[in-house]
Design a protein around this motif. Sequence first.
Motif, PDB file in Angstrom:
ATOM      1  N   ASN A 267      63.482 -48.220 -60.233  1.00  0.00           N
ATOM      2  CA  ASN A 267      63.694 -49.542 -60.191  1.00  0.00           C
ATOM      3  C   ASN A 267      62.259 -49.801 -60.832  1.00  0.00           C
ATOM      4  OD1 ASN A 267      62.195 -48.793 -57.666  1.00  0.00           O
ATOM      5  ND2 ASN A 267      61.797 -50.967 -57.400  1.00  0.00           N
ATOM      6  N   ARG A 268      62.412 -51.508 -60.878  1.00  0.00           N
ATOM      7  CA  ARG A 268      61.459 -51.848 -61.646  1.00  0.00           C
ATOM      8  C   ARG A 268      60.730 -51.291 -62.399  1.00  0.00           C
ATOM      9  NH1 ARG A 268      58.596 -56.083 -57.280  1.00  0.00           N
ATOM     10  NH2 ARG A 268      59.685 -57.561 -56.465  1.00  0.00           N
ATOM     11  N   THR A 269      59.182 -50.487 -62.777  1.00  0.00           N
ATOM     12  CA  THR A 269      58.724 -50.534 -64.274  1.00  0.00           C
ATOM     13  C   THR A 269      59.295 -48.950 -64.296  1.00  0.00           C
ATOM     14  OG1 THR A 269      56.770 -51.684 -63.049  1.00  0.00           O
ATOM     15  CG2 THR A 269      56.862 -49.716 -64.904  1.00  0.00           C
ATOM     16  N   VAL A 270      59.838 -48.854 -66.121  1.00  0.00           N
ATOM     17  CA  VAL A 270      60.249 -47.509 -66.325  1.00  0.00           C
ATOM     18  C   VAL A 270      59.346 -47.580 -67.615  1.00  0.00           C
ATOM     19  CG1 VAL A 270      62.153 -46.511 -65.481  1.00  0.00           C
ATOM     20  CG2 VAL A 270      61.885 -48.798 -67.559  1.00  0.00           C
ATOM     21  N   PHE A 271      58.562 -46.001 -67.645  1.00  0.00           N
ATOM     22  CA  PHE A 271      57.781 -45.964 -69.052  1.00  0.00           C
ATOM     23  C   PHE A 271      58.181 -44.516 -69.686  1.00  0.00           C
ATOM     24  CE2 PHE A 271      54.637 -44.412 -65.649  1.00  0.00           C
ATOM     25  CZ  PHE A 271      54.335 -44.134 -66.015  1.00  0.00           C
ATOM     26  N   GLU A 272      58.316 -44.621 -70.543  1.00  0.00           N
ATOM     27  CA  GLU A 272      57.637 -43.362 -71.387  1.00  0.00           C
ATOM     28  C   GLU A 272      56.926 -42.842 -72.425  1.00  0.00           C
ATOM     29  OE1 GLU A 272      61.670 -41.906 -73.007  1.00  0.00           O
ATOM     30  OE2 GLU A 272      62.676 -41.635 -71.744  1.00  0.00           O
ATOM     31  N   TRP A 273      56.530 -42.339 -72.923  1.00  0.00           N
ATOM     32  CA  TRP A 273      55.535 -41.679 -73.985  1.00  0.00           C
ATOM     33  C   TRP A 273      56.023 -40.864 -74.717  1.00  0.00           C
ATOM     34  CZ3 TRP A 273      50.100 -44.255 -74.587  1.00  0.00           C
ATOM     35  CH2 TRP A 273      50.295 -44.691 -72.923  1.00  0.00           C
ATOM     36  N   VAL A 274      55.858 -41.491 -76.101  1.00  0.00           N
ATOM     37  CA  VAL A 274      56.384 -41.068 -76.959  1.00  0.00           C
ATOM     38  C   VAL A 274      56.176 -39.870 -78.349  1.00  0.00           C
ATOM     39  CG1 VAL A 274      59.266 -40.598 -78.688  1.00  0.00           C
ATOM     40  CG2 VAL A 274      58.828 -41.743 -76.715  1.00  0.00           C
ATOM     41  N   ALA A 280      64.337 -34.560 -82.080  1.00  0.00           N
ATOM     42  CA  ALA A 280      65.169 -35.167 -80.641  1.00  0.00           C
ATOM     43  C   ALA A 280      64.636 -35.359 -79.289  1.00  0.00           C
ATOM     44  CB  ALA A 280      66.384 -34.753 -81.178  1.00  0.00           C
ATOM     45  N   GLN A 281      63.599 -34.079 -78.890  1.00  0.00           N
ATOM     46  CA  GLN A 281      63.178 -33.913 -78.145  1.00  0.00           C
ATOM     47  C   GLN A 281      62.023 -34.670 -77.612  1.00  0.00           C
ATOM     48  OE1 GLN A 281      64.731 -33.495 -75.549  1.00  0.00           O
ATOM     49  NE2 GLN A 281      66.299 -33.099 -76.851  1.00  0.00           N
ATOM     50  N   ALA A 282      61.685 -36.568 -78.004  1.00  0.00           N
ATOM     51  CA  ALA A 282      60.027 -37.059 -78.353  1.00  0.00           C
ATOM     52  C   ALA A 282      59.289 -37.219 -76.960  1.00  0.00           C
ATOM     53  CB  ALA A 282      60.606 -37.940 -79.235  1.00  0.00           C
ATOM     54  N   THR A 283      59.925 -37.154 -75.822  1.00  0.00           N
ATOM     55  CA  THR A 283      59.301 -38.246 -75.413  1.00  0.00           C
ATOM     56  C   THR A 283      58.900 -36.624 -74.517  1.00  0.00           C
ATOM     57  OG1 THR A 283      61.143 -39.388 -74.316  1.00  0.00           O
ATOM     58  CG2 THR A 283      59.631 -39.018 -72.616  1.00  0.00           C
ATOM     59  N   VAL A 284      57.114 -36.782 -74.149  1.00  0.00           N
ATOM     60  CA  VAL A 284      56.410 -35.975 -73.615  1.00  0.00           C
ATOM     61  C   VAL A 284      55.882 -36.217 -72.233  1.00  0.00           C
ATOM     62  CG1 VAL A 284      55.341 -35.264 -75.788  1.00  0.00           C
ATOM     63  CG2 VAL A 284      54.456 -36.930 -74.446  1.00  0.00           C
ATOM     64  N   CYS A 285      56.116 -37.382 -71.957  1.00  0.00           N
ATOM     65  CA  CYS A 285      55.760 -37.807 -70.636  1.00  0.00           C
ATOM     66  C   CYS A 285      56.310 -39.216 -70.302  1.00  0.00           C
ATOM     67  CB  CYS A 285      54.471 -37.908 -70.853  1.00  0.00           C
ATOM     68  SG  CYS A 285      53.679 -38.625 -69.145  1.00  0.00           S
ATOM     69  N   ALA A 286      56.844 -39.064 -68.777  1.00  0.00           N
ATOM     70  CA  ALA A 286      57.985 -40.474 -68.138  1.00  0.00           C
ATOM     71  C   ALA A 286      57.436 -40.444 -67.077  1.00  0.00           C
ATOM     72  CB  ALA A 286      59.421 -40.038 -68.671  1.00  0.00           C
ATOM     73  N   GLY A 287      58.066 -41.988 -66.312  1.00  0.00           N
ATOM     74  CA  GLY A 287      58.263 -41.976 -65.263  1.00  0.00           C
ATOM     75  C   GLY A 287      58.176 -43.615 -64.689  1.00  0.00           C
ATOM     76  N   GLY A 288      58.102 -44.005 -63.536  1.00  0.00           N
ATOM     77  CA  GLY A 288      57.740 -45.466 -63.673  1.00  0.00           C
ATOM     78  C   GLY A 288      58.557 -44.807 -61.613  1.00  0.00           C
ATOM     79  N   ARG A 289      58.936 -46.057 -61.196  1.00  0.00           N
ATOM     80  CA  ARG A 289      58.562 -46.788 -59.622  1.00  0.00           C
ATOM     81  C   ARG A 289      60.023 -46.700 -59.091  1.00  0.00           C
ATOM     82  NH1 ARG A 289      55.894 -49.337 -56.566  1.00  0.00           N
ATOM     83  NH2 ARG A 289      54.064 -49.721 -57.562  1.00  0.00           N
ATOM     84  N   PHE A 290      59.925 -46.019 -57.867  1.00  0.00           N
ATOM     85  CA  PHE A 290      60.942 -45.459 -57.321  1.00  0.00           C
ATOM     86  C   PHE A 290      60.980 -45.922 -55.962  1.00  0.00           C
ATOM     87  CE2 PHE A 290      58.258 -42.295 -58.251  1.00  0.00           C
ATOM     88  CZ  PHE A 290      58.420 -41.374 -56.601  1.00  0.00           C
ATOM     89  N   ASP A 291      61.081 -47.257 -55.793  1.00  0.00           N
ATOM     90  CA  ASP A 291      60.896 -48.005 -53.876  1.00  0.00           C
ATOM     91  C   ASP A 291      62.070 -47.756 -53.416  1.00  0.00           C
ATOM     92  OD1 ASP A 291      58.471 -48.814 -55.202  1.00  0.00           O
ATOM     93  OD2 ASP A 291      59.170 -51.477 -55.515  1.00  0.00           O
ATOM     94  N   GLY A 292      62.960 -47.640 -53.764  1.00  0.00           N
ATOM     95  CA  GLY A 292      64.276 -46.571 -52.900  1.00  0.00           C
ATOM     96  C   GLY A 292      64.133 -45.524 -52.352  1.00  0.00           C
ATOM     97  N   LEU A 293      63.802 -44.646 -53.367  1.00  0.00           N
ATOM     98  CA  LEU A 293      63.576 -43.555 -53.042  1.00  0.00           C
ATOM     99  C   LEU A 293      63.639 -42.486 -51.422  1.00  0.00           C
ATOM    100  CD1 LEU A 293      65.496 -39.991 -53.777  1.00  0.00           C
ATOM    101  CD2 LEU A 293      63.026 -40.125 -55.220  1.00  0.00           C
ATOM    102  N   ILE A 294      61.980 -43.482 -50.988  1.00  0.00           N
ATOM    103  CA  ILE A 294      61.350 -42.745 -49.428  1.00  0.00           C
ATOM    104  C   ILE A 294      62.871 -42.838 -48.638  1.00  0.00           C
ATOM    105  CG2 ILE A 294      59.767 -42.939 -48.368  1.00  0.00           C
ATOM    106  CD1 ILE A 294      58.223 -43.219 -50.799  1.00  0.00           C
ATOM    107  N   GLU A 295      63.360 -44.087 -48.824  1.00  0.00           N
ATOM    108  CA  GLU A 295      64.064 -44.441 -47.087  1.00  0.00           C
ATOM    109  C   GLU A 295      65.274 -43.543 -47.461  1.00  0.00           C
ATOM    110  OE1 GLU A 295      66.127 -48.734 -45.421  1.00  0.00           O
ATOM    111  OE2 GLU A 295      65.119 -48.195 -47.283  1.00  0.00           O
ATOM    112  N   GLN A 296      65.506 -44.333 -48.804  1.00  0.00           N
ATOM    113  CA  GLN A 296      66.903 -42.666 -49.207  1.00  0.00           C
ATOM    114  C   GLN A 296      66.804 -41.305 -48.754  1.00  0.00           C
ATOM    115  OE1 GLN A 296      68.138 -43.411 -53.701  1.00  0.00           O
ATOM    116  NE2 GLN A 296      69.106 -41.934 -53.902  1.00  0.00           N
TER     117      GLN A 296
END
Length: 425
Positions: A267-274, A280-296
Amino acid sequence: MSNPLLLQAVRGMNDILPDEAGLWLWFEDTVRDWVESYGYRNIRMPLLEPTALFKRAIGEVTDIVEKEMYSFEDSLNGDHLTLRPEGTASCVRASLQHSLLYNAPQRLYYSGAMFRHERPQKGRYRQFHQVGVEALGFSGPDIDAEQILMCARLWRKLGLRDITLQLNTLGDIEARQRHRVKLISYFEQHCGLLDADATRRLHSNPLRILDSKNPAMQELILAAPKLMDELDDDALRHFEELQKILHRHEIAYEINPRLVRGLDYYNRTVFEWVATRLGAQATVCAGGRFDGLIEQIGGKSAAAAGFAMGIERILALLQEDGMTLPPAPLDVYVIHQGEMAYDMSSLVAENLRDFGLRVLLHCSGGSFKSQMKKADASCARFAVILGDNEVRSGLATLKPLRGGEQIQVEFDALPVKINELIKQG
């Protein structure tokens, strides 16, 4: 011709041979120093987890859960288990199980093998390795920015200059629900233009259609309703503050409204370093915010953010840039001829190792001439030569293998003498 009786590695699961392993070890040491300089602590999770963990965390209608996980039923007790396809769910599970968030937020990192049943190609394997970084219990855009800045620092440290940052925000669940309704309505009006994957996802996960690489659908996707138009004020402020911090640090980025990531927990911030030179497999690093996962997963609601990088892809970039690492220098090759010398050789070798020297002890016999050839081929700096006469006199022959005169040295004085010669160059 290959030997039909020789068993081969599983397709897409690669051996890392000694000539390659040096670069891996160097990278792992570099990463450990880098991530710990930001106050992140190491955590290690098992390769096997309950299948339900990934279904709940990643989402049952994602490609990973539907098509890529290595899952099986334990024949002993009937448990449904999965080789981990990613690390975030495992890290959150471990943090909750062991109450790591009870007193304070946690900055954690891990590295290791992940498994996905994909079609092997350059930069994509069925067993692959990741470094993962997770900040659990932090809600502000400052932690999002910290993690992006961390990555930028690592690229500088590694000398990688052609990696670009793509950034987006997915807002909060209410915004995504409003956007979902509009997406379904829009794509239903153009259902004849959808491919099989998009048709399958239309009502289960329409946001993933925006990430389609099908050239025939790009014009349709570009005209789709924008999630950014549905964001509430808090999510917009979060994203704007993140951008301010990045501008302050002169971090260049591109806002990519089609960047949605392949995991439902973001949720909210997501990013990728490309890096485009990986194809085709250009993404070397990716992530972001996952505020709901702990409760999930079963914990109390808490904010979180993190990222993961593919080790194989980063090493491929370094190798394309011509980076190679010589093998770790060997200081001494111990040669022995005769029964008394054989008995003494391992004692001498161990004594040298006690003083921090890298020592290869010749094993399995052989003539003096053949042992000298192996000593030369080992790239060691010195040969320590023991014969029965040397043992009787308490003196070893110390022979420089890269030029210089051989000398006689008492056994006990060998470590000091060798270290002196190494320092002299």
